[in-house]
Design an enzyme around this catalytic site. Structure first.
Site, PDB file in Angstrom:
ATOM      1  N   ILE A 170      -8.153  -0.317  -9.500  1.00 20.24           N
ATOM      2  CA  ILE A 170      -7.628  -0.067  -8.090  1.00 20.24           C
ATOM      3  C   ILE A 170      -8.843  -0.299  -7.398  1.00 20.24           C
ATOM      4  O   ILE A 170      -9.076  -0.871  -6.120  1.00 20.24           O
ATOM      5  CB  ILE A 170      -7.105   1.254  -8.005  1.00 20.24           C
ATOM      6  CG1 ILE A 170      -5.838   1.387  -8.697  1.00 20.24           C
ATOM      7  CG2 ILE A 170      -6.992   1.865  -6.581  1.00 20.24           C
ATOM      8  CD1 ILE A 170      -5.174   2.875  -8.962  1.00 20.24           C
ATOM      9  N   LYS A 174      -9.753  -2.960  -4.144  1.00 16.43           N
ATOM     10  CA  LYS A 174     -10.144  -2.459  -2.948  1.00 16.43           C
ATOM     11  C   LYS A 174     -11.613  -2.952  -2.286  1.00 16.43           C
ATOM     12  O   LYS A 174     -11.795  -3.395  -1.190  1.00 16.43           O
ATOM     13  CB  LYS A 174      -9.994  -0.864  -2.821  1.00 16.43           C
ATOM     14  CG  LYS A 174      -8.567  -0.222  -3.100  1.00 16.43           C
ATOM     15  CD  LYS A 174      -8.428   1.198  -2.757  1.00 16.43           C
ATOM     16  CE  LYS A 174      -7.104   1.527  -2.642  1.00 16.43           C
ATOM     17  NZ  LYS A 174      -7.006   2.936  -2.372  1.00 16.43           N
ATOM     18  N   CYS A 194     -18.672   5.989   3.960  1.00 17.19           N
ATOM     19  CA  CYS A 194     -17.709   6.588   3.191  1.00 17.19           C
ATOM     20  C   CYS A 194     -18.076   8.190   3.666  1.00 17.19           C
ATOM     21  O   CYS A 194     -18.547   8.416   4.891  1.00 17.19           O
ATOM     22  CB  CYS A 194     -17.982   6.298   1.968  1.00 17.19           C
ATOM     23  SG  CYS A 194     -19.775   6.613   1.274  1.00 17.19           S
TER      24      CYS A 194
END
Length: 259
Positions: A170, A174, A194
Site C-alpha cells: 500500500i 501511494k 505530512c
C-alpha cells in the site's frame, strides 16, 4: 631655546619667533598663528544616523511551517501547515500541495487553498510506525515477496491468503502515485507535507532522489537531516529497495517554474 612673541594684530594675528642655535649660528623661524574668535564659530552639523528599515506587519508574519526546506526548483517540503504559516506559503506562489496525511484536510486549509488557486493531492499514509510499516523483518520479507508474486492476483503472509495487499505494498503504491504528481512540472511550484515533514515526506523525497540518480548514502543523509533522532531504519530500507525502473527518468534538477 628662546621663544619671542610679537603682536601683529590684537584681533587677528600673533607672531611667534623661535630662536635656535645651530652650527654656531642663529636660525630664526617665523610662524604665523591665526587667533580665532570662538564666539563666531558655527558648530559642526549634528551626525545623522542611518534611517531605520521599515518592516511591514505582513513581513513580520512570514512564518514557515515546521521543517520547511526547498527540495529542488519548484519543489518544497515541510510539516503540516497551519494558520500561522499561510502568509509565508502565499509567497511561494504554489500551484499544488501533496499531503501524505490520511486525515480529512482542515477546513481553514481548504479555504486557503481555494482562495489562492492551489490544488490538493492527498495520498493518505498512516504516520504511526506500527501502522505505516510492519516490523522491520516482516517489511523486508513482504517487499521481497510482493516483488515476486504481485502477478498472482492474491497476497499471502506465508500462512493464509487474503484479498488485501500487505501494508508495504500500500505504501509502495501511494508513493508511486504521489511521484507521478510530483514529477509533473505542470503542478509546480509544489509543497509536499505530512505531519512533521520527517518520515512520510522523507520517503517520498528519497524515492525522487533515486530517480535523480543520487547515491543511497546521500539519500540517507538527507532523510536523517530532517528525521534526526527519530530516523527509522524501516524507512531507509524502503527507500533502498524502492524500484524506480517503471518510472520515467527525470533530470538531475528541475527548471525554475513560475506561476
Amino acid at each position: 631655546m628662546k621663544l619671542i612673541e610679537k603682536t601683529m594684530n590684537k584681533n587677528k594675528f600673533m607672531t611667534m619667533e623661535e630662536e635656535e642655535k645651530q652650527d654656531g649660528g642663529e636660525v630664526f623661524h617665523t610662524i604665523e598663528v591665526a587667533k580665532v574668535d570662538r564666539n563666531n564659530v558655527s558648530p559642526p552639523p549634528p551626525a545623522t544616523a542611518a534611517p531605520l528599515l521599515e518592516v511591514s506587519g505582513h513581513e513580520l508574519n512570514l512564518i514557515p511551517p515546521l521543517n520547511f526546506a526547498m527540495v529542488d526548483n519548484g519543489i518544497f517540503r515541510s510539516g503540516f501547515p497551519d494558520l500561522a504559516n499561510f502568509s509565508f506559503i502565499k509567497t511561494l506562489g504554489l500551484r499544488s500541495i501533496i499531503s501524505l496525511c490520511p486525515e480529512p484536510y482542515p477546513e481553514n486549509n481548504m479555504q486557503f487553498l481555494k482562495s489562492n488557486g492551489i490544488s490538493l493531492f492527498q495520498f493518505g499514509i498512516e504516520g504511526s510506525k506500527s501502522k505505516c510499516l510492519p516490523g522491520l523483518e516482516n517489511e523486508v520479507w513482504l517487499h521481497i515477496w510482493s516483488s515476486k508474486h504481485q502477478k498472482e492476483g492474491s497476497y499471502t503472509n506465508g500462512n493464509s491468503k487474503t484479498s488485501e495487499p500487505p501494508l508495504v505494498d500500500i505504501l509502495d503504491h501511494k508513493i508511486r502515485e504521489a511521484l507521478k504528481v510530483l514529477l509533473d512540472e505542470k503542478n509546480h511550484p509544489l509543497l509536499i507535507h505530512c505531519k512533521r515533514g520527517k518520515h512520510r515526506t522523507g520517503c517520498l523525497v528519497g524515492c525522487m532522489r533515486k530517480l535523480q540518480k543520487w547515491c543511497i548514502t546521500s539519500i540517507f543523509d538527507e532523510y536523517q537531516r530532517f528525521a534526526a533522532a527519530k530516523a527509522r531504519v524501516s524507512d531507509q530500507r524502503f527507500m533502498e529497495s524502492f524500484d524506480v525502473s517503471g518510472l520515467k527518468q527525470i533530470p538531475m534538477s528541475f527548471s525554475c517554474s513560475n506561476r
